[in-house]
Write an enzyme that holds these catalytic residues in place. Structure first.
Site, PDB file in Angstrom:
ATOM      1  N   SER A  22       0.842  -1.190   0.000  1.00 26.04           N
ATOM      2  CA  SER A  22       0.000   0.000   0.000  1.00 26.04           C
ATOM      3  C   SER A  22       0.880   1.244   0.000  1.00 26.04           C
ATOM      4  O   SER A  22       1.996   1.219   0.535  1.00 26.04           O
ATOM      5  CB  SER A  22      -0.875   0.003   1.255  1.00 26.04           C
ATOM      6  OG  SER A  22      -1.522   1.237   1.426  1.00 26.04           O
TER       7      SER A  22
ATOM      8  N   TYR B 228      -1.273  -0.007  10.314  1.00 27.04           N
ATOM      9  CA  TYR B 228      -1.389  -0.602   8.981  1.00 27.04           C
ATOM     10  C   TYR B 228      -0.206  -0.175   8.110  1.00 27.04           C
ATOM     11  O   TYR B 228       0.402  -1.001   7.421  1.00 27.04           O
ATOM     12  CB  TYR B 228      -2.711  -0.171   8.353  1.00 27.04           C
ATOM     13  CG  TYR B 228      -2.910  -0.619   6.935  1.00 27.04           C
ATOM     14  CD1 TYR B 228      -3.334  -1.916   6.652  1.00 27.04           C
ATOM     15  CD2 TYR B 228      -2.695   0.250   5.867  1.00 27.04           C
ATOM     16  CE1 TYR B 228      -3.525  -2.332   5.341  1.00 27.04           C
ATOM     17  CE2 TYR B 228      -2.894  -0.160   4.558  1.00 27.04           C
ATOM     18  CZ  TYR B 228      -3.304  -1.459   4.305  1.00 27.04           C
ATOM     19  OH  TYR B 228      -3.501  -1.862   3.007  1.00 27.04           O
TER      20      TYR B 228
END
Length: 179
Positions: free
Chosen positions: A138, A152
């Site tokens: 990501s 995250y």
């Protein structure tokens, strides 16, 4: 070459789209899921209707025993796994860093990093010749996701580092590793 891929977290979203795309390119696909069997079966049904070879397999990728069973099941039903897509991951609700509990942080790392580690390790143990691992990362790995998902982002930064290290270790064995 019989191309067999495990796509973790493939019951919906990016994983489902990846499994469907690879099936359309001739891969036999194992759709891994954790809880939503109905979603995984729906993706498998669509792949079967299009003429693809597919199975579904429930496994918690953060459990070494369950990952081993996932690979054993896939090999027994589809053949040796030649490709792996580490897609399974979790993202909790938005929170500032100081609001993130240790339990939440550990869970995100267990699924997003340890899960990819365990699956890659199981893949490498049974790999014979050319193949590939794709680790779904990501942009959060670079941005840090302040005020939202620092946990995250940290997990995806670890994924990026693991991807680079594995790519260098496995290149001579004919196994590509990308993120």
């Amino acid at each position: 070459m019989n191309k067999v891929v495990i796509v973790t977290g493939a019951g919906r979203g990016i994983g489902a789209a990846t499994a469907t795309l690879l099936a359309g390119q001739g891969y036999a696909v194992c759709i891994n899921y954790l809880k939503n069997q109905a979603a995984a079966e729906a993706v498998a049904g669509a792949i079967e209707q299009a003429g693809g070879r597919v199975i579904t397999a429930q496994a918690d990728v953060s459990s070494e025993a369950e990952v081993a069973a996932l690979f054993e099941t896939t090999q027994a039903r589809l053949g040796r796994v030649t490709h792996l897509v580490n897609n399974a991951g979790i993202l909790s609700t938005q929170a500032r860093f100081e609001e993130i509990s240790v339990e939440r942080f550990r869970q995100v790392l267990d699924v997003n990093v340890t899960g990819a580690f365990l699956c890659a390790k199981a893949f490498i143990r049974q790999a014979r010749g050319p193949g590939a691992i794709v680790n779904v990362s990501s942009g959060a790995a670079k941005s840090g996701s302040p005020f939202e998902y620092v946990d995250y982002a940290a997990s995806k930064g670890a994924m990026d580092s693991m991807t680079r290290g594995l790519a260098l270790e496995l290149a001579a064995r004919g196994i590509r590793v990308n993120g």
